[in-house]
Design a protein around this motif. Sequence first.
Motif, mmCIF file in Angstrom:
data_model
loop_
_atom_site.group_PDB
_atom_site.id
_atom_site.type_symbol
_atom_site.label_atom_id
_atom_site.label_comp_id
_atom_site.label_asym_id
_atom_site.label_seq_id
_atom_site.Cartn_x
_atom_site.Cartn_y
_atom_site.Cartn_z
ATOM 1 N N LEU A 86 0.862 -10.009 3.017
ATOM 2 C CA LEU A 86 1.107 -8.895 2.101
ATOM 3 C C LEU A 86 1.424 -9.395 0.688
ATOM 4 O O LEU A 86 0.975 -8.806 -0.303
ATOM 5 C CB LEU A 86 2.235 -8.010 2.623
ATOM 6 C CG LEU A 86 1.907 -7.172 3.859
ATOM 7 C CD1 LEU A 86 3.157 -6.488 4.386
ATOM 8 C CD2 LEU A 86 0.824 -6.167 3.547
ATOM 9 N N ASN A 87 2.186 -10.476 0.596
ATOM 10 C CA ASN A 87 2.483 -11.054 -0.722
ATOM 11 C C ASN A 87 1.219 -11.580 -1.382
ATOM 12 O O ASN A 87 1.037 -11.434 -2.598
ATOM 13 C CB ASN A 87 3.521 -12.166 -0.600
ATOM 14 C CG ASN A 87 4.905 -11.631 -0.350
ATOM 15 O OD1 ASN A 87 5.199 -10.478 -0.647
ATOM 16 N ND2 ASN A 87 5.761 -12.459 0.221
ATOM 17 N N ASP A 88 0.332 -12.197 -0.598
ATOM 18 C CA ASP A 88 -0.938 -12.696 -1.139
ATOM 19 C C ASP A 88 -1.792 -11.546 -1.667
ATOM 20 O O ASP A 88 -2.412 -11.663 -2.730
ATOM 21 C CB ASP A 88 -1.712 -13.487 -0.084
ATOM 22 C CG ASP A 88 -1.036 -14.806 0.265
ATOM 23 O OD1 ASP A 88 -0.128 -15.229 -0.493
ATOM 24 O OD2 ASP A 88 -1.411 -15.407 1.290
ATOM 25 N N ILE A 89 -1.822 -10.427 -0.932
ATOM 26 C CA ILE A 89 -2.588 -9.260 -1.379
ATOM 27 C C ILE A 89 -1.991 -8.709 -2.674
ATOM 28 O O ILE A 89 -2.706 -8.339 -3.588
ATOM 29 C CB ILE A 89 -2.627 -8.179 -0.270
ATOM 30 C CG1 ILE A 89 -3.477 -8.677 0.901
ATOM 31 C CG2 ILE A 89 -3.171 -6.876 -0.807
ATOM 32 C CD1 ILE A 89 -3.396 -7.787 2.129
ATOM 33 N N GLY A 90 -0.664 -8.662 -2.743
ATOM 34 C CA GLY A 90 -0.007 -8.191 -3.952
ATOM 35 C C GLY A 90 -0.310 -9.056 -5.158
ATOM 36 O O GLY A 90 -0.507 -8.558 -6.269
ATOM 37 N N LYS A 91 -0.370 -10.368 -4.962
ATOM 38 C CA LYS A 91 -0.706 -11.275 -6.077
ATOM 39 C C LYS A 91 -2.142 -11.085 -6.520
ATOM 40 O O LYS A 91 -2.442 -11.152 -7.715
ATOM 41 C CB LYS A 91 -0.468 -12.717 -5.648
ATOM 42 C CG LYS A 91 0.985 -13.087 -5.534
ATOM 43 C CD LYS A 91 1.161 -14.504 -5.058
ATOM 44 C CE LYS A 91 2.636 -14.825 -4.839
ATOM 45 N NZ LYS A 91 2.823 -16.164 -4.259
ATOM 46 N N GLU A 92 -3.050 -10.856 -5.581
ATOM 47 C CA GLU A 92 -4.451 -10.618 -5.935
ATOM 48 C C GLU A 92 -4.616 -9.332 -6.732
ATOM 49 O O GLU A 92 -5.413 -9.258 -7.663
ATOM 50 C CB GLU A 92 -5.315 -10.574 -4.678
ATOM 51 C CG GLU A 92 -5.512 -11.920 -4.020
ATOM 52 C CD GLU A 92 -6.313 -11.815 -2.727
ATOM 53 O OE1 GLU A 92 -6.839 -10.732 -2.428
ATOM 54 O OE2 GLU A 92 -6.369 -12.834 -2.020
ATOM 55 N N ASP A 93 -3.859 -8.284 -6.362
ATOM 56 C CA ASP A 93 -3.927 -7.009 -7.079
ATOM 57 C C ASP A 93 -3.418 -7.152 -8.511
ATOM 58 O O ASP A 93 -3.916 -6.504 -9.426
ATOM 59 C CB ASP A 93 -3.143 -5.931 -6.335
ATOM 60 C CG ASP A 93 -3.851 -5.463 -5.072
ATOM 61 O OD1 ASP A 93 -5.049 -5.762 -4.917
ATOM 62 O OD2 ASP A 93 -3.200 -4.818 -4.232
#
Length: 117
Positions: free
Chosen positions: A108-115
């Motif tokens: 979830l943190n990785d997805i947030g950084k990509e966004d």
Amino acid sequence: MAKIRTGRVGEQIKKELSLLIQSEMKDPRIGFVTVTGVEVTNDLSQAKVYLSVLGDEEQKQASLKGVEKANGFLRSELGKRIRLRHVPELIFKIDESIAYGSRIEKLLNDIGKEDQQ
């Protein structure tokens, strides 16, 4: 009524096993082990004990074998500390929920950084 008693017995077993594993056991195979949960059957004949082990898969298996080897000692000590007519049979399992939760959080943190990018 039976559910309340099994819950209380499970919590007491969890508390006592945590103390026993951390302070009484001297097996070098057992690393940093935490008792995360105990499920007791309605007739109090069996208790599934969920363990969380810090380390890689090899350390988890070594710790599980060490705890299983000490099953008789743990049951006898539980019998001395908890006033039950019959001490439940202990079945040890590795609890993967903490590792699973941390993996989901990382994703979830990785997805947030990509966004954000």
